[in-house]
Scaffold this motif. Structure first.
Motif, PDB file in Angstrom:
ATOM      1  N   ARG A 127       0.729  -0.988   0.047  1.00 12.15           N
ATOM      2  CA  ARG A 127      -0.046   0.104  -0.278  1.00 12.15           C
ATOM      3  C   ARG A 127       0.838   1.199  -0.042  1.00 12.15           C
ATOM      4  O   ARG A 127       0.239   2.345  -0.076  1.00 12.15           O
ATOM      5  CB  ARG A 127      -0.798  -0.174   1.282  1.00 12.15           C
ATOM      6  N   LEU A 128       2.260   0.885   0.543  1.00  8.40           N
ATOM      7  CA  LEU A 128       3.008   2.341   0.664  1.00  8.40           C
ATOM      8  C   LEU A 128       4.253   2.010  -0.551  1.00  8.40           C
ATOM      9  O   LEU A 128       4.836   0.982  -0.638  1.00  8.40           O
ATOM     10  CB  LEU A 128       3.624   2.400   1.967  1.00  8.40           C
ATOM     11  N   LEU A 129       4.454   3.217  -1.260  1.00  4.78           N
ATOM     12  CA  LEU A 129       5.653   3.014  -2.155  1.00  4.78           C
ATOM     13  C   LEU A 129       6.575   4.200  -1.703  1.00  4.78           C
ATOM     14  O   LEU A 129       6.058   5.524  -1.815  1.00  4.78           O
ATOM     15  CB  LEU A 129       5.245   3.267  -3.534  1.00  4.78           C
ATOM     16  N   ILE A 130       7.891   4.110  -1.844  1.00  4.81           N
ATOM     17  CA  ILE A 130       8.885   5.100  -1.415  1.00  4.81           C
ATOM     18  C   ILE A 130       9.589   5.276  -2.578  1.00  4.81           C
ATOM     19  O   ILE A 130      10.729   4.319  -2.525  1.00  4.81           O
ATOM     20  CB  ILE A 130       9.572   4.975  -0.109  1.00  4.81           C
TER      21      ILE A 130
ATOM     22  N   ASP B  67      11.859   2.033  -1.965  1.00  2.79           N
ATOM     23  CA  ASP B  67      11.524   0.995  -2.685  1.00  2.79           C
ATOM     24  C   ASP B  67      12.020   0.987  -4.043  1.00  2.79           C
ATOM     25  O   ASP B  67      12.243  -0.107  -4.589  1.00  2.79           O
ATOM     26  CB  ASP B  67       9.988   0.850  -2.779  1.00  2.79           C
ATOM     27  N   CYS B  68      12.359   2.080  -4.745  1.00  4.16           N
ATOM     28  CA  CYS B  68      12.899   2.313  -5.992  1.00  4.16           C
ATOM     29  C   CYS B  68      13.726   3.440  -5.979  1.00  4.16           C
ATOM     30  O   CYS B  68      13.232   4.594  -5.509  1.00  4.16           O
ATOM     31  CB  CYS B  68      11.828   2.209  -7.132  1.00  4.16           C
ATOM     32  N   VAL B  69      14.906   3.289  -6.796  1.00  5.31           N
ATOM     33  CA  VAL B  69      15.808   4.399  -6.990  1.00  5.31           C
ATOM     34  C   VAL B  69      16.267   4.442  -8.314  1.00  5.31           C
ATOM     35  O   VAL B  69      16.203   3.805  -8.929  1.00  5.31           O
ATOM     36  CB  VAL B  69      17.036   4.099  -6.356  1.00  5.31           C
ATOM     37  N   GLY B  70      16.393   5.972  -8.636  1.00  5.12           N
ATOM     38  CA  GLY B  70      16.702   6.088 -10.230  1.00  5.12           C
ATOM     39  C   GLY B  70      16.694   7.486 -10.430  1.00  5.12           C
ATOM     40  O   GLY B  70      16.413   8.538  -9.564  1.00  5.12           O
ATOM     41  N   ASP B  71      16.848   7.673 -11.893  1.00  5.76           N
ATOM     42  CA  ASP B  71      16.845   9.124 -12.190  1.00  5.76           C
ATOM     43  C   ASP B  71      15.500   9.243 -12.726  1.00  5.76           C
ATOM     44  O   ASP B  71      14.550   8.647 -12.256  1.00  5.76           O
ATOM     45  CB  ASP B  71      17.663   9.140 -13.491  1.00  5.76           C
TER      46      ASP B  71
ATOM     47  N   ASP C  86      21.404   7.465   3.078  1.00  6.95           N
ATOM     48  CA  ASP C  86      20.511   6.943   4.181  1.00  6.95           C
ATOM     49  C   ASP C  86      19.173   6.715   3.754  1.00  6.95           C
ATOM     50  O   ASP C  86      18.283   6.175   4.255  1.00  6.95           O
ATOM     51  CB  ASP C  86      20.789   7.632   5.412  1.00  6.95           C
ATOM     52  N   VAL C  87      18.659   7.781   2.821  1.00  6.74           N
ATOM     53  CA  VAL C  87      17.230   8.008   2.226  1.00  6.74           C
ATOM     54  C   VAL C  87      17.143   6.893   0.956  1.00  6.74           C
ATOM     55  O   VAL C  87      16.236   6.262   1.197  1.00  6.74           O
ATOM     56  CB  VAL C  87      16.872   9.261   1.767  1.00  6.74           C
ATOM     57  N   VAL C  88      18.350   6.772   0.346  1.00 12.96           N
ATOM     58  CA  VAL C  88      18.258   6.029  -0.758  1.00 12.96           C
ATOM     59  C   VAL C  88      18.205   4.494  -0.245  1.00 12.96           C
ATOM     60  O   VAL C  88      17.477   3.684  -0.819  1.00 12.96           O
ATOM     61  CB  VAL C  88      19.478   6.074  -1.501  1.00 12.96           C
TER      62      VAL C  88
ATOM     63  N   THR D 229      11.160  12.305   5.979  1.00 14.05           N
ATOM     64  CA  THR D 229      10.602  11.111   5.427  1.00 14.05           C
ATOM     65  C   THR D 229       9.705  10.153   6.284  1.00 14.05           C
ATOM     66  O   THR D 229       8.783   9.858   6.187  1.00 14.05           O
ATOM     67  CB  THR D 229      11.726  10.207   4.485  1.00 14.05           C
ATOM     68  N   ALA D 230      10.338   9.942   7.391  1.00 14.60           N
ATOM     69  CA  ALA D 230       9.593   9.471   8.639  1.00 14.60           C
ATOM     70  C   ALA D 230       8.451  10.107   8.941  1.00 14.60           C
ATOM     71  O   ALA D 230       7.379   9.447   9.112  1.00 14.60           O
ATOM     72  CB  ALA D 230      10.508   9.152   9.710  1.00 14.60           C
TER      73      ALA D 230
END
Length: 356
Positions: A24-27, A42-46, A36-38, A311-312
Motif C-alpha cells: 500500500r506504500l511506495l517510497i 523501494d525504487c531508486v533512479g533518475d 541513508d534515504v536511498v 521522510t519518517a
C-alpha cells in the motif's frame, strides 16, 4: 549523539510502517538524495526511471523522496485513488523556476510565427506542472537527460523545429551529439524577438537560457586539476555541464548512465564524476572495489533537504491518516486541468522511449 539517535528512531519508524502497510506504500527516491534515504527506498533512479516506476505502480500512498517537480510529476502520473506526499515542500529546483508557463507560451508563439516549419515544445523534467501542461497542449513531450537525444530526434525526424527549455546546456550538448551545427541552434530568453534570427538561417533548435546551479559550477580548470592528480581516472560528467567541461571529459551521461558505467567497469578502475555530490558519495560507497571521486564537492541543497527524519514524518502520517488520527503530511496537489495535459506530455515521453 541526540541527532544520530533521532535519525535512528526515524529509520526504524519507516521500516515498521513499511512492514505493516506492505504494497500500500511506495517510497521512490532520486539518486541525488542522501544515501541513508536511498537505502530505505523501494525504487531508486533518475527522473525517467522514477516516472516509469510511479506510472506502473498501484500503491495507495507514494512518499516521493526528491524535489518538488518530481513529486508533482508523480502526482500527475498517479491514478485517482493514489495519494502523493513529499517529505519537504521547500525542496524546489532553481532551474525549474527559470521559466514559467506564460513566458514559455509567449516565446513559443513568437517562434511559431517566425519559423517556416512547425515548432514543437520539449520541456526538461526539471520543470513545473504548468510548463509540462503547455507541452501536452502543443503536441510536445517531456524529456530527461537520459532520453533527450531520442525525444529531440523524434521531432526532427518529423521535420519540426524544437523549442527546448529550461536547460540550455543539456539542449546544447544533445544538439552537438545529434550533429546539429551551431548555426542551426539559437539561445532564446525573455528578450528574444523575431529580428534576433530573421537575418540568419532558420534554426532547428531554440534553447532557453536556463541552467542547473550545481552543474554550471564545474569548470575546465576542475577537470585539469583532477586529471593531474589522478591521470589514470576516467572523467564522466552530466550533460547539464557547460560544453567546455563536456568536451574535456572522457564521456558524459545521465545519472543512471553514470551509475551503470561505474558499476560495469573492472575492479581497480578510477573515476572522476562531475555531478551532484550526494550521488557521487553513494556511488563510491556502492563500488568499494573502485576509486570514485567528485570533480568538485557540489551539493544540491534542495535535494539535501530530504532527510530520513522528514521522510519518517511523511510515512508516519500515512498510518495516522488510515487510523483517523490526522491528515497526510505535505500531500502534493496539482490542478486537474494542468495535470491532464502534463500527463499527456509525460506519457508521450514514455511512449517515444519505450517504442524506440
Amino acid at each position: 549523539m541526540e541527532r544520530i539517535e533521532n535519525e535512528g528512531a526515524s529509520l526504524f519508524d519507516i521500516l515498521d510502517v513499511k512492514e505493516r502497510l506492505g504494497s500500500r506504500l511506495l517510497i521512490p527516491a532520486h539518486f541525488y538524495v542522501a544515501s541513508d534515504v536511498v537505502d530505505l527506498a523501494d525504487c531508486v533512479g533518475d527522473s525517467y526511471k522514477l516516472a516509469v516506476d510511479v506510472s506502473r505502480n498501484d500503491a495507495e500512498f507514494i512518499v516521493f523522496c526528491g524535489v518538488r517537480f518530481m513529486a508533482e510529476g508523480a502526482r500527475v502520473l498517479a491514478r485517482d485513488h493514489q495519494r502523493v506526499l513529499m517529505p519537504e515542500r521547500a525542496a524546489g529546483c532553481p532551474m525549474a523556476d527559470m521559466i514559467d508557463a506564460a513566458t514559455a507560451r509567449d516565446v513559443l508563439t513568437l517562434l511559431q510565427r517566425a519559423s517556416s516549419r512547425p515548432v514543437v515544445p520539449v520541456v526538461y523534467m526539471n520543470s513545473d506542472t504548468a510548463t509540462k501542461s503547455l507541452c501536452g497542449q502543443e503536441g510536445g513531450a517531456v524529456c530527461t537527460s537520459s532520453n533527450a537525444t531520442a525525444i529531440l530526434q523524434y521531432y526532427f525526424d518529423q521535420g519540426k523545429n524544437v523549442f527546448f527549455f529550461p536547460d540550455y546546456h543539456l539542449g546544447s550538448n544533445v544538439a552537438r551529439a545529434l550533429g546539429i551545427p551551431p548555426e542551426q541552434t539559437l539561445r532564446v530568453s525573455r528578450e528574444t524577438r523575431s529580428h534576433d534570427f530573421s537575418n540568419r538561417d532558420e534554426p532547428r533548435l531554440f534553447l532557453w537560457d536556463g541552467h542547473c546551479p550545481v552543474h554550471v559550477g564545474f569548470t575546465p580548470r576542475d577537470v585539469e586539476r583532477l586529471r593531474g592528480e589522478h591521470p589514470d581516472a576516467q572523467v564522466m560528467v552530466h550533460p547539464e555541464c557547460e560544453a567546455s567541461v563536456v568536451d574535456m571529459a572522457d564521456s558524459w551521461g545521465s545519472t543512471r548512465e553514470i551509475r551503470d558505467a561505474v558499476a560495469g567497469s573492472p575492479p581497480g578502475t578510477s573515476w572522476i564524476i562531475g555531478t551532484e555530490l550526494n550521488f557521487v558519495k553513494t556511488l563510491a560507497r556502492d563500488n568499494p572495489d573502485k576509486k570514485v571521486l567528485p570533480l568538485k564537492a557540489s551539493l544540491c541543497r534542495n535535494m539535501a533537504k530530504v532527510t530520513v527524519a522528514n521522510t519518517a514524518r511523511a510515512v508516519r502520517s500515512v498510518e495516522d491518516f488510515l487510523q483517523g488520527r490526522g491528515d497526510l503530511f505535505q500531500e502534493v496537489q496539482v490542478d486537474p486541468f494542468l495535470a491532464r495535459d502534463a500527463r499527456q506530455a509525460l506519457h508521450k515521453m514514455i511512449s517515444i522511449v519505450e517504442q524506440g
